[in-house]
Design a protein around this motif. Structure first.
Motif, PDB file in Angstrom:
ATOM      1  N   GLN A 153      -0.369   3.766   0.458  1.00  0.00           N
ATOM      2  CA  GLN A 153      -1.256   4.602   0.310  1.00  0.00           C
ATOM      3  C   GLN A 153      -0.761   5.919   1.295  1.00  0.00           C
ATOM      4  O   GLN A 153      -0.467   6.914   0.807  1.00  0.00           O
ATOM      5  N   ASP A 154      -0.394   5.600   2.496  1.00  0.00           N
ATOM      6  CA  ASP A 154      -0.180   6.500   3.557  1.00  0.00           C
ATOM      7  C   ASP A 154       1.374   7.105   3.177  1.00  0.00           C
ATOM      8  O   ASP A 154       1.528   8.191   3.236  1.00  0.00           O
ATOM      9  N   LEU A 157       0.657   9.607   0.479  1.00  0.00           N
ATOM     10  CA  LEU A 157       0.342  10.815   1.174  1.00  0.00           C
ATOM     11  C   LEU A 157       1.080  11.543   1.819  1.00  0.00           C
ATOM     12  O   LEU A 157       1.286  12.652   1.441  1.00  0.00           O
ATOM     13  N   GLY A 161       2.761  15.251   0.861  1.00  0.00           N
ATOM     14  CA  GLY A 161       2.405  16.405   1.805  1.00  0.00           C
ATOM     15  C   GLY A 161       4.011  16.983   1.803  1.00  0.00           C
ATOM     16  O   GLY A 161       4.000  18.376   1.778  1.00  0.00           O
ATOM     17  N   TRP A 203       1.473   9.122  -8.447  1.00  0.00           N
ATOM     18  CA  TRP A 203       0.203   9.523  -8.411  1.00  0.00           C
ATOM     19  C   TRP A 203      -0.495   8.872  -9.938  1.00  0.00           C
ATOM     20  O   TRP A 203      -1.348   8.466  -9.882  1.00  0.00           O
ATOM     21  N   PHE A 210      -5.801   2.337 -11.032  1.00  0.00           N
ATOM     22  CA  PHE A 210      -7.296   2.298 -10.214  1.00  0.00           C
ATOM     23  C   PHE A 210      -8.325   2.238 -11.084  1.00  0.00           C
ATOM     24  O   PHE A 210      -9.252   1.586 -11.418  1.00  0.00           O
TER      25      PHE A 210
END
Lengths: 218, 209
Positions: A153-154, A157, A161, A203, A210
């Protein structure tokens, strides 16, 4: 992958954001340090802190400058991806790509969006997304599931970014920089499409995985 | 699950904030560069300089080789600051004003100072980028008692060495920079005996405050 660290207190070297193999991560850290120190030396040579009168010293300094420039061009382009393929580690892959630019900018107070910086961002973003893919593949194999762990997840992200920052940098450079300077790297800067595609794809997979779990849960 | 989702959303918010912050503080590119010339080039008879030993300006920049100094590139812009209150620093500020770096990664080069009869390494330098990995404009300057000699060129990408794309393109860019700031620019205002490929024919731009 072993939890034990070769160097006490340095277990972060095998954190999934840094790399899978501690020794390879350590080599990467060493490489970043060498590039930063070499940049500092290049600045000091310029400032005349080193006596350059004897010809043999001048030739050594010129040789050093040539090696530094070659290393920097490789760091900005292919080394992040080579590192990513061999060790994963999205944050370290990006660091390798950006460290030459960052150390030069800090040491000389350079604050301009140049062709070098755009290429470095694109190279770092590609390396980061490749590293994330490598890490994610190992994670999925270990857990026998696609669902990301905290590190993935990190990583997603971070990669997203960096990719967005790169995309904005490319867009601004293309619109605002002198046409002549844009031409020096065109169309290399548009390789930003690769990390962008990678991030969007991940994503979509994450969100649909999910939603699937939500559906099964209810 | 609820907890980890909250944690993820919190980290996503931090990542978004950092990304937005980075975009806001990101630097601007260099200003646009006209490719023509700001002032008509000089016509008629030009002051000619043939002998470096008798010139207040340098004619060449030299690399230091095992057997002495070897000319590598011609001086193509000169400034006459002698008798004015301007210094080499004022000249260099014009470049840093438009985002050039004053301490670029570059080779050590020398010029012959006829005032003292000695070779001196560059007194100042500036380039559009520190490393010049993918091409840049780059200058080296020497100030011999108010007579400033500049070697200006456009580099190729480092593959692995920097080659010269053009001497003329950087010379024209410099003419614009100083013309816009009110310096008196005389394009091709002097003729030096230093023609050199790919495109320098010995015509040197003369700039006076």
């Amino acid at each position: 992958m072993s939890d034990r660290s070769y160097i006490p207190g340095w277990s972060w070297l095998s954190h999934p954001l840094i790399g899978r193999h501690e020794r390879r991560s350590l080599i990467a850290v060493g490489y970043c340090l060498v590039v930063s120190i070499a940049t500092l030396l290049a600045v000091l040579f310029y400032l005349g802190a080193v006596d350059l009168i004897p010809g043999w010293i001048v030739r050594i300094v010129d040789g050093f400058t040539a090696v530094l420039i070659i290393a920097v061009v490789l760091s900005m382009t292919v080394i992040p991806t080579i590192y990513a393929l061999t060790n994963g580690g999205p944050v370290m892959a990006a660091t390798i790509g950006l460290v030459p630019m960052l150390s030069a900018s800090i040491l000389t107070l350079e604050y301009t969006l140049t062709n070098d910086i755009v290429v470095a961002l694109v190279g770092a973003a590609i390396g980061t997304v490749v590293a994330l893919g490598v890490d994610w593949r190992h994670h999925a194999r270990d857990t026998e599931a696609f669902a990301p762990g905290r590190a993935q997840q990190d990583g997603l992200l971070f990669a997203s970014g960096l990719t967005v920052i790169t995309l904005v940098a490319v867009w601004r450079f293309d619109r605002e920089a002198p046409a002549e300077m844009v031409a020096t790297i065109d169309p290399l800067q548009w390789l930003v499409i690769l990390p962008l595609t990678g991030c969007v794809g991940l994503w979509i997979l994450v969100v649909s995985a999910f939603l699937d779990t939500e559906r099964t849960a209810t | 699950m609820g907890y980890s989702r909250r944690s993820f959303l919190r980290r996503a918010a931090v990542a978004t904030g950092v990304t937005a912050g980075a975009i806001v503080v990101f630097p601007s590119p260099h200003p646009d560069q006209p490719t023509d010339r700001p002032v008509e080039a000089h016509t008629g008879t030009l002051p000619e300089i043939e002998l470096e030993e008798e010139s207040p300006y340098a004619l060449w920049q030299y690399s230091r080789e095992r057997d002495g100094y070897n000319p590598t590139s011609p001086i193509n812009v000169v400034f006459t600051l002698a008798g004015t209150d301007r210094t080499l620093d004022d000249v260099m500020h014009v470049f840093t004003d438009v985002g050039w770096v004053e301490r670029p990664a570059e080779y050590v080069r020398f010029a012959y100072n006829a005032h003292t009869g000695s070779y001196e390494r560059q007194h100042a330098s500036a380039a559009q980028t520190f490393h010049g990995g993918f091409g840049r404009h780059h200058i080296r300057a020497w100030d011999f008692e108010g007579y400033v000699s500049v070697q200006a060129h456009e580099d190729t990408a480092a593959t692995p060495e920097h080659e010269i794309v053009s001497y003329e393109s950087t010379k024209h860019l410099i003419e614009w920079l100083f013309h816009e700031r009110g310096w008196s620019v005389e394009p091709d205002g002097a003729s030096f005996d230093n023609a050199n490929p790919p495109d320098h024919e010995g015509l040197v731009t003369v700039i006076v405050p």
